[in-house]
Write an enzyme that holds these catalytic residues in place. Sequence first.
Site, PDB file in Angstrom:
ATOM      1  CB  SER A  59      37.395  27.627  41.749  1.00  0.00           C
ATOM      2  OG  SER A  59      38.123  27.036  40.705  1.00  0.00           O
ATOM      3  CB  CYS A  89      31.932  32.045  37.342  1.00  0.00           C
ATOM      4  SG  CYS A  89      33.110  31.680  36.051  1.00  0.00           S
ATOM      5  CB  ILE A 145      34.988  36.161  33.101  1.00  0.00           C
ATOM      6  CG1 ILE A 145      34.194  37.432  32.764  1.00  0.00           C
ATOM      7  CG2 ILE A 145      36.489  36.479  33.187  1.00  0.00           C
ATOM      8  CD1 ILE A 145      34.198  38.464  33.878  1.00  0.00           C
ATOM      9  NE  ARG A 146      40.451  33.266  34.101  1.00  0.00           N
ATOM     10  CZ  ARG A 146      40.167  34.425  34.706  1.00  0.00           C
ATOM     11  NH1 ARG A 146      40.023  35.516  33.997  1.00  0.00           N
ATOM     12  NH2 ARG A 146      40.069  34.475  35.999  1.00  0.00           N
ATOM     13  CG  HIS A 181      30.645  36.503  36.312  1.00  0.00           C
ATOM     14  ND1 HIS A 181      31.171  36.263  37.558  1.00  0.00           N
ATOM     15  CD2 HIS A 181      31.463  35.889  35.434  1.00  0.00           C
ATOM     16  CE1 HIS A 181      32.264  35.527  37.443  1.00  0.00           C
ATOM     17  NE2 HIS A 181      32.463  35.285  36.160  1.00  0.00           N
ATOM     18  CD  GLU A 183      28.864  38.054  39.654  1.00  0.00           C
ATOM     19  OE1 GLU A 183      27.823  37.539  39.197  1.00  0.00           O
ATOM     20  OE2 GLU A 183      29.978  37.497  39.625  1.00  0.00           O
TER      21      GLU A 183
HETATM   22  N1  GLN Z   1      38.257  29.977  35.651  1.00  0.00           N
HETATM   23  C1  GLN Z   1      37.980  30.291  37.020  1.00  0.00           C
HETATM   24  C2  GLN Z   1      38.208  29.073  37.918  1.00  0.00           C
HETATM   25  O1  GLN Z   1      38.496  28.035  37.436  1.00  0.00           O
HETATM   26  C3  GLN Z   1      36.572  30.811  37.206  1.00  0.00           C
HETATM   27  C4  GLN Z   1      36.420  32.145  36.527  1.00  0.00           C
HETATM   28  C5  GLN Z   1      35.384  33.031  37.086  1.00  0.00           C
HETATM   29  O2  GLN Z   1      34.882  32.868  38.211  1.00  0.00           O
HETATM   30  N2  GLN Z   1      35.077  34.055  36.329  1.00  0.00           N
HETATM   31  O3  GLN Z   1      38.114  29.171  39.107  1.00  0.00           O
END
Ligand code: GLN
Length: 199
Positions: A59, A89, A145-146, A181, A183
Amino acid sequence: MLNIADAAMSGAEIGVLALQGDYVEHQRMLERLGRTSRQIRKASELEGLRALILPGGESTTMVKFMEEEDLMQPLRDFYTSGGALYGTCAGTILMARAISAPSQASLGLMDIDVERNGYGRQIDSHESPGACRELGEEPLPMVFIRAPIISRTGPEVRVLVEHRDQPVLVRQGRLLASTFHPELSNDLRVHRYFLDQVA
Ligand code: GLN
């Protein structure tokens, strides 16, 4: 095969923000639902669009590109003039009102606050089944994911799916956001829900 040029020529009404991240995966999901989409990189490309997906990725990088391309205000205008948005996300982070860990600029469209990388470093990525009455009986495969944690939801925000007692799929009118996600799974239901119910 996905033919981006054809999609652009056909004036597809669904766009995917294509500055960074997994936008092609979103286009593949839309294609499997029989919908062409076009990649959006500039404000002028928002013309004629009804729905826009903000993909997963990083982001901070996306905000940097959005500011460089003068896209922040046109994206807000796209929403206020009737457009629908779905963020996954990093895309959820872009739509949130307030962001922590660390704080950064956002579109501020949805009445939610998010904490970036909220699940901590030990569990960077995980997959879990989710339950969602509106999407049907089948458990929803959720790939994180994160992922951020949605730490506050305003009164207009409806929680569609929870995970570990936290909202992970939320809707506010024409705005849909997931911290996971779809996708990156094989399950088309969230994208179908966005097209049929939100957009
Ligand atoms: N951790 C990412 C962020 O802060 C987002 C991770 C993701 O989109 N899978 O932008």
